[in-house]
Design an enzyme around this catalytic site. Structure first.
Site, PDB file in Angstrom:
ATOM      1  N   LYS A 278     -15.342  69.246  -2.958  1.00 52.28           N
ATOM      2  CA  LYS A 278     -13.966  68.966  -3.382  1.00 52.28           C
ATOM      3  C   LYS A 278     -13.901  68.807  -4.892  1.00 52.28           C
ATOM      4  CE  LYS A 278     -12.405  66.420   0.749  1.00 52.28           C
ATOM      5  NZ  LYS A 278     -11.314  67.347   1.117  1.00 52.28           N
ATOM      6  N   ARG A 352     -13.010  68.619  12.073  1.00 53.06           N
ATOM      7  CA  ARG A 352     -12.848  69.348  13.345  1.00 53.06           C
ATOM      8  C   ARG A 352     -14.191  69.632  13.993  1.00 53.06           C
ATOM      9  NH1 ARG A 352      -9.606  74.065  10.358  1.00 53.06           N
ATOM     10  NH2 ARG A 352      -9.102  72.287   9.055  1.00 53.06           N
TER      11      ARG A 352
END
Ligand code: BES
Ligand code: ZN
Ligand code: ZN
Length: 501
Positions: A278, A352
């Site tokens: 990130k 996920r």
């Protein structure tokens, strides 16, 4: 901290502060009648209103020092605003305001007068209590100097005899119990990643629930995860030196029931993005990436206290997502618990992956009537809904109805998002069964469709709390840091969910 009492009319109350609410309409009325309030107050009220300073505007506060009364030290007049704009949210903010005044004025005993409120429904008691408790919440574990000036106060809800009912008591007690779950969730989510690794979260959970007879916990370490083929979860854990964990929490009701609810929570104690790292701005906020896990722990605590009549189990996959030398790399393919293969194209879509194993395991081994997962899953849900409303993804109209109603009653808002099957095209992989990212568009929906692959047709709800879990602006009672979003919502829905399990 709370007490309920009737307001004596024949003798003066002994109090550091009497809280009296008035609406704008009441203040405007020229001939005010105070019949619901004790006669010894009437003269003071007349004197107060003669100043015409107080309008009864929402959140207006005037501190009044009675002239003739001996044991009523202060009266705090608080504006209710317009009665038709009153809601559980606005009342919760008033509760928060009261707690602030209690601290500011160092009041030990505060009497919150309810007799003159003709709207005194369950939600008024619930929201006031919640607001007051939120106003007393502090996260100062890492401050060496605690705010010592802060007095803990006692709040006495005072009503007339007809208001003093067992139901009042029950609503108050249930609320206090629920907020304890909220506080546990907030305390956990607020902890930075060096103080809350997967191991520490698991240890805390085990320790915490050892105090609750109706709850059992089970913790798996890496070895157990390997044995159970939680390869999607393990692939995320590979880049970190922190060992992963899988936490299971089971609540058993007093009377045996064959109904079961599963709660699943994303527990990424820090999300650096991994190899798909990130940007550095606000990366610190990724310590909150276990807010889903925190919500489930808070819900389980609320369950232990509120005692619903069916089984509930929490399933919490916990990892740290880091770009270490052994980290999973874009293009890698892993086989999840249910045997489906996943092409990992972006290591930052890690939530996920860990949820895939957890959902598949919960669905196949626990076989609940409904599964609900909480996850700070996508930035895209924040783009869509902002930070006051979480995304609700489900094919079950019944579950959506119950949860939306709970959302509207607790002000932990949900907005139903589409889950049409054509979105699944986006996560088709050329080389594996699925890939872990879709295109740029509709990112929170494709994330939900990815999760759906692992639910084995068990009725399932996904709640994306990326926007609502922390740093929510313009809500007084969520000043900064974690909100504990999800706990009040589920606690409210416990009873109503029973009929669809
Ligand atoms: N934890 C983040 C999602 C997130 C973003 C939570 C902002 C809170 C605030 C999640 O793991 C993530 O990085 N998602 C990616 C997915 C993308 C790579 C498909 C995202 O939303 O950008
Ligand atoms: Zn991520
Ligand atoms: Zn994440």
């Amino acid at each position: 901290m709370f007490q309920i009492a009737t307001l004596p009319h024949d003798r003066e109350l002994k109090t550091d502060g009497m809280i009296i609410f008035f609406s704008r309409r009441f203040v405007k009325k020229r001939q005010k009648t105070y019949a619901d309030l004790p006669p010894y107050l009437w003269e003071e009220l007349d004197r107060f209103f003669a100043f015409k300073d107080f309008k009864g505007d929402y959140k207006e506060i005037t501190v009044y020092y009675p002239q003739k009364l001996k044991t009523v030290k202060r009266i705090l007049f608080i504006g209710f605003g317009d009665l038709d704009t009153l809601s559980s949210h606005t009342i919760r903010e008033l509760g928060y305001l009261i707690a602030g005044q209690q601290k500011k004025l160092s009041m030990r005993r505060v009497h919150v007068v309810l007799c003159n409120l003709h709207v005194c429904d369950d939600y008024v008691i619930r929201s006031l209590t919640e607001g007051i408790l939120y106003g007393n919440y502090r996260f100062d574990e890492y401050k060496s100097k605690k705010d010592e000036k802060e007095w803990k106060g006692k709040y006495i809800f005072t009503c007339n005899k007809t208001g003093y009912t067992p139901r009042f008591r029950k609503v108050l007690l249930d609320t206090v119990n629920t907020v304890q779950g909220v506080e546990t969730a907030r305390n956990l989510a607020n902890k930075p990643s060096n103080h809350l690794t997967p191991r520490l979260l698991a240890d805390f959970t085990k320790q915490h629930f050892s105090n609750f007879a109706s709850i059992e916990t089970e913790i798996w370490d890496r070895k157990k995860l390997e044995e159970h083929k939680f390869n999607a979860l393990l692939s995320v854990a590979k880049g970190s030196r922190e060992e992963p964990r899988f936490i299971q929490i089971k609540y058993t009701p007093r009377k045996k029931s064959n109904k079961k609810l599963a709660l699943v929570g994303k527990g990424v104690t820090f999300d650096s993005g991994g190899i798909s790292i990130k940007p550095s701005a606000k990366m610190d906020e990724m310590k909150f990436d276990m807010s889903g896990a925190a919500a489930v722990i808070g819900c389980m605590q609320a369950a232990a206290l509120l005692k619903p009549d069916y089984e509930i189990a929490g399933f919490i996959p916990v990892v740290e997502n880091m770009p270490g030398g052994n980290a999973v790399k874009p293009g890698d393919i892993v086989t999840a618990y249910n045997g489906k293969t996943i092409e990992i194209l972006n290591t930052d879509a890690e939530g996920r992956l860990i949820l895939a194993d957890a959902l598949a395991y919960a669905a196949e081994t626990y076989k609940p009537g409904l599964m609900i997962d909480f996850a700070t899953l996508t930035g895209s849900v924040v783009v869509a809904l902002g930070n006051r409303i979480a995304g609700l993804f489900t094919k079950s109209d019944k579950a959506a109805k119950i949860l939306t109603e709970a959302a509207n009653n607790t002000d932990e808002y949900l907005w139903r998002m589409p889950v049409h099957d054509f979105y699944s095209k986006e996560i088709e992989s050329k080389v594996a069964d699925v890939k872990n990212i879709g295109s740029r568009w509709g990112g929170s929906i494709t994330a939900a469709k990815f999760l759906e692959e692992f639910t084995s047709n068990i009725p399932w709800v996904h709640i994306d709390i990326a926007g609502t879990a922390y740093n929510v602006s313009d809500v007084d009672y969520w000043p900064n840091g974690a909100t504990g979003f999800g706990v009040r919502l589920i606690a409210y829905a416990f009873k109503r969910l029973e009929k669809i399990l």
